[in-house]
Write an enzyme that holds these catalytic residues in place. Structure first.
Site, PDB file in Angstrom:
ATOM      1  N   CYS A 164      -2.715   7.964   4.576  1.00 40.60           N
ATOM      2  CA  CYS A 164      -2.524   7.481   3.240  1.00 40.60           C
ATOM      3  C   CYS A 164      -4.049   7.722   2.527  1.00 40.60           C
ATOM      4  O   CYS A 164      -3.986   7.511   1.462  1.00 40.60           O
ATOM      5  CB  CYS A 164      -2.348   5.938   3.347  1.00 40.60           C
ATOM      6  N   GLU A 207       1.134  -1.040   0.072  1.00 44.85           N
ATOM      7  CA  GLU A 207       0.143  -0.063  -0.011  1.00 44.85           C
ATOM      8  C   GLU A 207       0.884   1.262   0.093  1.00 44.85           C
ATOM      9  O   GLU A 207       1.526   1.373   0.862  1.00 44.85           O
ATOM     10  CB  GLU A 207      -1.144  -0.155   0.942  1.00 44.85           C
TER      11      GLU A 207
END
Length: 526
Positions: free
Chosen positions: A297, A258
Site C-alpha cells: 500500500c 486504509e
C-alpha cells in the site's frame, strides 16, 4: 508442503472447521497448498465470547500485564519465524527481503507495543495531565480520562501482509484493553493461521482475547453494535461498502480504513543526474517497485522529476529495473517473485491497459522475458514496469488508477508548484518521498504537499542510506492518509491506541478528582 491441509478458524477458545472449500495456491508453481473451510461458522458466538470473556480478561490486566502478554506472543512467534518465512514463500511468493517487511515487521510491531506498555506500568486507564477548573473558587474541576471502548475490535486485513497487517492492528488493540477478531484475506491466510496456531498451542491466548476467522465473514458486521470498532485495510470500493453497513451508519460502530494510495516520489529541482541524492532516488524507486512485487500500500506509483531530467531518469531507471532477477524465490539470486494470484495479475493487467492508453512503456509491461527457477510458471508474474506520461496535466488515469503490482509512472514537472499540484491530483496518499539537498526546496514541498499525506520522507545526501525506506512503516510514526487513502490513522506510538479509547471529561470535586486519578497513566498529549 507435501499435503494439502485444511484451515479452520479459532474462536470461543477452540479451533473450529466450517464447510466449503477455497484453495490457497503457490503463485510460483500453481500447486494447491491448503483449503480454507470457512462457511457456516457461528460468528455470533465469536463476538459474544470476545465481548464477555475477552473483555473481562483484558479489563483485569494493567498496561504492564497486557504488555507482558504481547511480549510473550512476540517471543513465541520469533521462535517459529523461519517456519512462517517458508509459508510466506510458498503462499505469497515472498523473497527473503519481502519476509523482512512482513514476518519480521509484524513481530517487531508486537515488541514495540510490549515495550511501550511496560513503561505505562500498573495503570489501567489514561488521564490528561492538566485538570480544568470549572469555578472561580477551585472546588469544581474537570479532567479528561481515556478508557477502553466498551466493545470489541474487528480487523479486516489485506492479502499482501498476512503478518504485519495483523499484528500492527492487534498490538495497540490488546494494549488498549480491546479484544480483537482478525479476518485475514483468504488468499494469503496460511501465515496468519500458522501464527495464531503457534499462540494457541503455547496457551498464550486468554479466552476471547484474540480470534481468527479464516474464510467467509459476510455476517460478521451484522453482529457488531455501538462501542465496537472495525479497522479495515483493502480497496476503496470495499471500504465504501463497509462504511455503508448499518452497523456503521446506524449503530455507530467506529470504522477506520486504509485504502488505495497513489504514492509519489519527487526528485528535487536542485539535483543533477550524477549527484549522490539522484542515485539514492533511483535506488529507492527500484526497491519500492520490486519489494513484495509492488504489492504494498506504500509502494511508489507516481515518479515526479524536473522536465529537463525526464528522459535521463527514464533511461537510468530502465537500466536498474531490467537488471532485476524475477522468478521462484527459492532459486538463488531472485529479487522479485510473483503477484499473489492469477486474479491479482489479471487485475494488474487491466490497470495497465488504462495507463498505457495515455503513457509510453519504458520497460516491462508483460510477463518477464525469462523466469529464474525451473518450477516457475508464468501465470502470476509481471515484469517490473516503468511507464512514462509526458502530459500528466491532461492524463487523469495516471492520478486515478493504481496498479497493485511492480508498476510506476514517470512524469515531468515544470516547477515546485506544478509538482505539488500533480501530487494533489492523487487525492490523498499514505506517503510521499522528497529527494533534495536544498532546504528551501524541501520546505516548499512540505508546505504544499503535507496536507495530502500521512507521512513524508525527506532524503538528502546527509541521510543517505541511514533510513529504512519510503515503504517501511515504523511503529513510532502514524500510518494512514487522507482522502482516497481512507482517512484512517494507525500506529504512531500511543496514537495507535486512540482508535480503541474513549476520551471522557470527568467532572467532580477538585481534590477528589486528583485522588481518584492519581494512579492513572498520563497521556502525553500526542
Amino acid at each position: 508442503m507435501a499435503d494439502t491441509i485444511a484451515l479452520g478458524s479459532y474462536f470461543d477458545n477452540r479451533w473450529q472447521m466450517g464447510t466449503g472449500s477455497v484453495s490457497l495456491i503457490n503463485p510460483v508453481t500453481l500447486a494447491t497448498l491448503a483449503e480454507v473451510r470457512g462457511e457456516g461458522l457461528d460468528l455470533g458466538t465469536a463476538v459474544q465470547c470476545a465481548r464477555s470473556e475477552g473483555r473481562n480478561s483484558l479489563a483485569s490486566m494493567t498496561f504492564a500485564e497486557r504488555a507482558a502478554l504481547l511480549r510473550d506472543m512476540a517471543d513465541a512467534l520469533q521462535n517459529d519465524r523461519d517456519h512462517y518465512a517458508e509459508l510466506a514463500r510458498q503462499n505469497s511468493g515472498n523473497t527473503p527481503g519481502d519476509v523482512m517487511f512482513d514476518i519480521d515487521g509484524g513481530i517487531a510491531a508486537l515488541k514495540f507495543y510490549a515495550g511501550m506498555g511496560k513503561k505505562l506500568g500498573n495503570a489501567k486507564r489514561f488521564v490528561e495531565s492538566e485538570h480544568q477548573p470549572l469555578d472561580r473558587e477551585g472546588h469544581w474541576a474537570a479532567r479528561h480520562i481515556m478508557t477502553s471502548v466498551p466493545g470489541i475490535a474487528v480487523h479486516i486485513n489485506a492479502f499482501n501482509f498476512p503478518s504485519w497487517g495483523m499484528w500492527e492492528k492487534v498490538a495497540p488493540s490488546l494494549l488498549a484493553g480491546v479484544p480483537a477478531i482478525v479476518k485475514p484475506a483468504t488468499a494469503a491466510a496460511l501465515v496468519s493461521h500458522a501464527m495464531i496456531r503457534t499462540l494457541t498451542d503455547a496457551g498464550l491466548i486468554p479466552s476471547g482475547v484474540l480470534s481468527l476467522i479464516c474464510g467467509s465473514a459476510r455476517t460478521l458486521l451484522d453482529e457488531l453494535d455501538a462501542g465496537d470498532v472495525v479497522a479495515f485495510t483493502g480497496s476503496a470500493d470495499t471500504a465504501a461498502k463497509l462504511r455503508a453497513h448499518p452497523a456503521v451508519q446506524i449503530r455507530g460502530v467506529r470504522f477506520q480504513a486504509e485504502a488505495d494510495s497513489l504514492n509519489s516520489a519527487i526528485l528535487g529541482s536542485d539535483l543533477d543526474q550524477g549527484s549522490e541524492t539522484y542515485g539514492l532516488f533511483l535506488r529507492e524507486i527500484q526497491k519500492e517497485m520490486t519489494v513484495k512485487s509492488g504489492q504494498k500500500c506504500t509502494a511508489i506509483r507516481r515518479i515526479l522529476v524536473p522536465e529537463t531530467l525526464l528522459d535521463d531518469v527514464a533511461s537510468d531507471l530502465s537500466v536498474q529495473l531490467t537488471k532485476t532477477t524475477v522468478g521462484d524465490p527459492a532459486a538463488e539470486g531472485v529479487r522479485m517473485g510473483p503477484l499473489q494470484s492469477p486474479e491479482q495479475r489479471e487485475a494488474a493487467r487491466t490497470g495497465l491497459e488504462q495507463l498505457t492508453a495515455v503513457c509510453e512503456t519504458v520497460c516491462g509491461g508483460d510477463t518477464p522475458a525469462s523466469l529464474t527457477g525451473e518450477n516457475a510458471k508464468p501465470d502470476c508474474f509481471l515484469a517490473p514496469t516503468l511507464l512514462l506520461c509526458r502530459d500528466p496535466d491532461n492524463s487523469n488515469a495516471v492520478h486515478d488508477t493504481e496498479v497493485f503490482g511492480p508498476v510506476a509512472t514517470l512524469m515531468p514537472y515544470r516547477d515546485l508548484s506544478h509538482a505539488a499540484a500533480l501530487v494533489a491530483r492523487g487525492k490523498g496518499s499514505l506517503v510521499s518521498s522528497l529527494f533534495t539537498d536544498d532546504d528551501s526546496v524541501a520546505s516548499t514541498l512540505i508546505d504544499q504537499t503535507a496536507g495530502w499525506h500521512g507521512r513524508l520522507l525527506w532524503v538528502d545526501a546527509t541521510l543517505g542510506k541511514h533510513h529504512l525506506g519510503h515503504g517501511t512503516v515504523m511503529p513510532q510514526c502514524i500510518h494512514g492518509g487522507p482522502g482516497r487513502a481512507g482517512g484512517g490513522q494507525e500506529l504512531g506510538g500511543l496514537r495507535g491506541l486512540t482508535l480503541y479509547l474513549q476520551r471522557t471529561a470527568l467532572q467532580g470535586q477538585t481534590d477528589r478528582l486528583a485522588a481518584i486519578t492519581a494512579g492513572d497513566a498520563v497521556w502525553p498529549g500526542v
